[in-house]
Write a protein that holds these residues in place. Structure first.
Motif, PDB file in Angstrom:
ATOM      1  N   ASP A 112       0.739  -1.138   0.037  1.00  0.00           N
ATOM      2  CA  ASP A 112       0.083   0.031   0.049  1.00  0.00           C
ATOM      3  C   ASP A 112       0.828   1.182  -0.068  1.00  0.00           C
ATOM      4  N   PRO A 113       0.943   2.254  -1.100  1.00  0.00           N
ATOM      5  CA  PRO A 113       1.448   3.453  -1.067  1.00  0.00           C
ATOM      6  C   PRO A 113       1.273   4.282   0.251  1.00  0.00           C
ATOM      7  N   LYS A 114       0.276   4.310   0.829  1.00  0.00           N
ATOM      8  CA  LYS A 114       0.158   4.826   2.085  1.00  0.00           C
ATOM      9  C   LYS A 114       0.714   4.518   3.296  1.00  0.00           C
ATOM     10  N   LEU A 115       1.330   3.266   3.475  1.00  0.00           N
ATOM     11  CA  LEU A 115       1.775   2.648   4.275  1.00  0.00           C
ATOM     12  C   LEU A 115       3.160   2.998   4.144  1.00  0.00           C
ATOM     13  N   MET A 116       3.777   3.108   2.768  1.00  0.00           N
ATOM     14  CA  MET A 116       5.050   3.441   2.505  1.00  0.00           C
ATOM     15  C   MET A 116       5.486   4.882   3.051  1.00  0.00           C
ATOM     16  N   ALA A 117       4.323   5.765   2.770  1.00  0.00           N
ATOM     17  CA  ALA A 117       4.328   7.165   2.969  1.00  0.00           C
ATOM     18  C   ALA A 117       4.551   7.200   4.418  1.00  0.00           C
ATOM     19  N   VAL A 118       3.812   6.432   5.309  1.00  0.00           N
ATOM     20  CA  VAL A 118       3.978   6.484   7.069  1.00  0.00           C
ATOM     21  C   VAL A 118       5.449   6.040   7.182  1.00  0.00           C
ATOM     22  N   GLY A 119       5.909   5.060   6.510  1.00  0.00           N
ATOM     23  CA  GLY A 119       7.176   4.569   6.841  1.00  0.00           C
ATOM     24  C   GLY A 119       8.196   5.723   6.735  1.00  0.00           C
ATOM     25  N   ALA A 120       8.000   6.478   5.500  1.00  0.00           N
ATOM     26  CA  ALA A 120       8.911   7.567   5.412  1.00  0.00           C
ATOM     27  C   ALA A 120       8.751   8.594   6.303  1.00  0.00           C
ATOM     28  N   TYR A 121       7.700   8.937   6.769  1.00  0.00           N
ATOM     29  CA  TYR A 121       7.508   9.948   7.902  1.00  0.00           C
ATOM     30  C   TYR A 121       8.414   9.459   8.994  1.00  0.00           C
ATOM     31  N   LEU A 122       8.300   8.120   9.536  1.00  0.00           N
ATOM     32  CA  LEU A 122       8.782   7.627  10.629  1.00  0.00           C
ATOM     33  C   LEU A 122      10.564   7.703  10.369  1.00  0.00           C
ATOM     34  N   VAL A 123      11.030   7.254   9.318  1.00  0.00           N
ATOM     35  CA  VAL A 123      12.468   7.372   9.268  1.00  0.00           C
ATOM     36  C   VAL A 123      12.887   8.751   9.222  1.00  0.00           C
ATOM     37  N   PHE A 124      12.125   9.792   8.695  1.00  0.00           N
ATOM     38  CA  PHE A 124      12.936  11.098   8.471  1.00  0.00           C
ATOM     39  C   PHE A 124      12.617  11.840   9.686  1.00  0.00           C
ATOM     40  N   MET A 125      11.459  11.810  10.319  1.00  0.00           N
ATOM     41  CA  MET A 125      11.414  12.417  11.607  1.00  0.00           C
ATOM     42  C   MET A 125      12.507  11.986  12.509  1.00  0.00           C
ATOM     43  N   THR A 126      13.025  10.661  12.664  1.00  0.00           N
ATOM     44  CA  THR A 126      13.791  10.347  13.412  1.00  0.00           C
ATOM     45  C   THR A 126      15.119  10.904  12.930  1.00  0.00           C
ATOM     46  N   LEU A 127      15.472  11.126  11.899  1.00  0.00           N
ATOM     47  CA  LEU A 127      16.833  11.785  11.455  1.00  0.00           C
ATOM     48  C   LEU A 127      16.992  13.261  11.816  1.00  0.00           C
ATOM     49  N   ASN A 128      15.702  13.734  11.592  1.00  0.00           N
ATOM     50  CA  ASN A 128      15.717  15.366  12.087  1.00  0.00           C
ATOM     51  C   ASN A 128      15.917  15.525  13.606  1.00  0.00           C
ATOM     52  N   ILE A 129      15.441  14.434  14.339  1.00  0.00           N
ATOM     53  CA  ILE A 129      15.418  14.556  15.779  1.00  0.00           C
ATOM     54  C   ILE A 129      17.046  14.324  16.317  1.00  0.00           C
ATOM     55  N   VAL A 130      17.593  13.509  15.581  1.00  0.00           N
ATOM     56  CA  VAL A 130      19.038  13.217  15.903  1.00  0.00           C
ATOM     57  C   VAL A 130      19.984  14.426  15.726  1.00  0.00           C
ATOM     58  N   GLY A 131      19.832  15.161  15.075  1.00  0.00           N
ATOM     59  CA  GLY A 131      20.669  16.393  15.080  1.00  0.00           C
ATOM     60  C   GLY A 131      20.759  17.216  13.768  1.00  0.00           C
ATOM     61  N   VAL A 132      20.643  18.474  13.744  1.00  0.00           N
ATOM     62  CA  VAL A 132      20.654  19.435  12.595  1.00  0.00           C
ATOM     63  C   VAL A 132      21.736  19.300  11.651  1.00  0.00           C
ATOM     64  N   LYS A 133      23.025  19.081  12.042  1.00  0.00           N
ATOM     65  CA  LYS A 133      24.061  18.785  11.275  1.00  0.00           C
ATOM     66  C   LYS A 133      24.014  17.590  10.448  1.00  0.00           C
ATOM     67  N   THR A 134      23.824  16.674  11.200  1.00  0.00           N
ATOM     68  CA  THR A 134      23.611  15.278  10.459  1.00  0.00           C
ATOM     69  C   THR A 134      22.405  15.556   9.635  1.00  0.00           C
ATOM     70  N   ALA A 135      21.203  16.187   9.940  1.00  0.00           N
ATOM     71  CA  ALA A 135      20.219  16.156   8.695  1.00  0.00           C
ATOM     72  C   ALA A 135      20.691  16.901   7.677  1.00  0.00           C
TER      73      ALA A 135
ATOM     74  N   THR B 164      23.783  17.420   6.516  1.00  0.00           N
ATOM     75  CA  THR B 164      24.784  16.846   5.643  1.00  0.00           C
ATOM     76  C   THR B 164      24.096  15.813   5.015  1.00  0.00           C
ATOM     77  N   PHE B 165      23.165  15.006   5.322  1.00  0.00           N
ATOM     78  CA  PHE B 165      22.262  14.305   4.427  1.00  0.00           C
ATOM     79  C   PHE B 165      21.611  14.785   3.576  1.00  0.00           C
ATOM     80  N   GLU B 166      20.884  16.092   3.685  1.00  0.00           N
ATOM     81  CA  GLU B 166      20.072  16.647   2.686  1.00  0.00           C
ATOM     82  C   GLU B 166      20.994  17.084   1.661  1.00  0.00           C
ATOM     83  N   LEU B 167      22.134  17.718   2.164  1.00  0.00           N
ATOM     84  CA  LEU B 167      23.261  17.984   0.930  1.00  0.00           C
ATOM     85  C   LEU B 167      23.534  16.864  -0.138  1.00  0.00           C
TER      86      LEU B 167
END
Length: 467
Positions: free
Chosen positions: A121-144, A146-149
């Motif tokens: 289901d594409p919606k379930l994959m969309a929710v999975g994307a939220y969980l992964v990248f919310m976690t990455l944003n919480i871990v630290g702005v420089k890490t986030a 650098t990954f963004e770049l």
């Protein structure tokens, strides 16, 4: 490190990556919905007009971002220029823009993955994307950041690959066929379609202003932010026009409108369904969606943080994580709203448009209101605070900011006209938010009082001693 302050760790490259990355998903999907109403030629004109608005806006907006480097971005500028109500309008509009853009992008991520995994289901994959990248944003702005770049550079490379692969099969006749709102003749219907397509042209550039929300986390923001903005808008202009023209000339462009994955489908027309190029586009193309999704999560979390710190949202949302120094509750709060939007089909599917198209329109409405408030704030601050230090004054003042303001007003009027139901939902949400704003006036006054006392004390110059 204070519990409500952010740590400056970002350089000019991080900020350029954020400027382009916030937007670059707009080159992968969303814009093709504009073909459905305007056609390829009509939408090209609409896109050029919107590009003019964004270029003049960015060269004006940099005055505000460098003069007032604040995580609240437009909210901070409007509050300073127009008072608390102005700050509320700008803050609400920015929040709508940045909270409603991620669910649209998450749905596109799900659509791209569904090409490879049809059974999920594409919606379930969309929710999975939220969980992964919310976690990455919480871990630290420089890490986030650098990954963004990293993912932004890959996404740019992939768009260039797309243009290169489809170029041998490009046909100008394909691009221009029925290019005026489904007709070969320019008419009043074509003009109406061009105005109706404005939200999807804005999607090409939406959220570039989010760099301003990382201002408190930037090294030397007076220098790095203008560089990021100027480099970012030039990069996006080239990519937007290139992708749209090459995709439209690949074959029957009408089959690419109203879908979430126009680039893979355009490439299929040239290389076929089993080409390795196609699979590469799907996988690497995800980096473009991820770059924007990840960057806009960073943007909405800073906006929630700044509004909560100033008393416009519950105080708890201004808490900074003791280890990672990121506004973690702001990240989670925006994510919850986005996930609810993904599953709110009956609420968001208004006016006969797709769920994604209406979420895009809602986000764009917030953006346009914010652009208007920002340009009004620029003019007011020029009169109200002529001595304010402006490291990067608006180019061509007052003409260039006036062009940006007029074009933004035109966009808002036409969007409301063509999208009355989504506009009504936007106003309804604003009304509820305004009720909360009025109820919490006392709390904001209590927060403002110590700051005013401190500012007054700083202005007192002690008398020289007699001795």
């Amino acid at each position: 490190m204070s519990g409500t302050s952010l740590k400056p760790t970002l350089n000019a490259w991080h900020l350029w990556g954020l400027a382009v990355g916030l937007v670059i998903s707009g080159e992968y999907f969303g814009w093709s919905f504009g073909w459905a109403s305007a056609g390829t030629l009509g939408f090209l004109i609409t896109s050029l007009m919107v590009a003019a608005m964004y270029t003049t806006f960015i060269f004006s907006f940099t005055e505000l971002t460098t003069a007032i480097p604040h995580a609240g971005g437009p909210f901070a500028y409007a509050e300073r220029a127009l008072g608390p109500t102005g700050g509320f309008i700008a803050g609400f509009a920015t929040l709508v823009e940045f909270v409603f853009a991620p669910p649209a992008i998450a749905l596109a991520i799900g659509a791209y993955l569904n090409v490879q995994f049809p059974g999920v289901d594409p919606k379930l994959m969309a929710v999975g994307a939220y969980l992964v990248f919310m976690t990455l944003n919480i871990v630290g702005v420089k890490t986030a950041a650098t990954f963004e770049l990293f993912v932004t550079v890959l996404a740019i490379f992939e768009l260039l690959v797309f243009m290169g692969v489809v170029a041998p099969g490009f046909s100008w006749e394909n691009f221009t066929a029925k290019g005026w709102a489904g007709s070969d003749e320019f008419s009043g219907v074509a003009v109406a379609g061009m105005f109706a397509a404005i939200p999807f042209a804005i999607w090409f550039f939406l959220a570039i202003e989010g760099v301003a929300m990382a201002a408190e986390e930037a090294h030397d923001p007076h220098r790095t932010i203008p560089r990021a903005y100027i480099g970012g808008i030039l990069t996006l202009l080239v990519l937007a026009i290139g992708v749209m023209v090459f995709a439209g000339g690949a074959g029957d462009w009408t089959t690419l409108s109203n879908i979430n994955d126009p680039l893979p489908q355009a490439m299929k027309m040239i290389v076929g369904e089993n080409s390795g190029w196609l699979h590469m586009l799907v996988w690497i193309g995800l980096f473009g969606l991820v770059a924007s999704f990840h960057g806009i999560i960073l943007g909405y979390s800073r906006q929630i943080f700044a509004l909560a710190r100033a008393g416009y949202l519950p105080k708890a949302l201004s808490r900074v994580h003791p280890t990672f120094h990121t506004p973690w509750l702001g990240v989670i709060a925006g994510g919850v709203v986005g996930i609810l939007a993904i599953f709110s089909d009956e609420l968001i599917k208004l006016g006969g448009q797709t769920l994604t198209a209406n979420i895009v329109t809602m986000s764009v409405l917030g953006a346009i209101v914010m652009y208007i408030m920002s340009m009004v704030s620029l003019f007011v601050l020029r009169k109200k605070e002529p001595a304010l230090l402006r490291p990067f004054p608006a180019l061509g003042y007052p003409v260039v900011p006036a062009i940006a303001l007029v074009l933004a007003v035109v966009c808002l009027v036409t969007m409301v006209w063509f999208n009355p139901l989504v506009s009504g939902l936007f106003l309804g949400l604003m009304g509820v938010a305004y009720g909360y704003f009025r109820l919490t006036a006392g709390r904001r006054a209590a927060l403002a009082a110590p700051a005013a006392v401190a500012a007054a004390a700083a202005e007192v110059v002690p008398e020289p001693s007699a001795g």
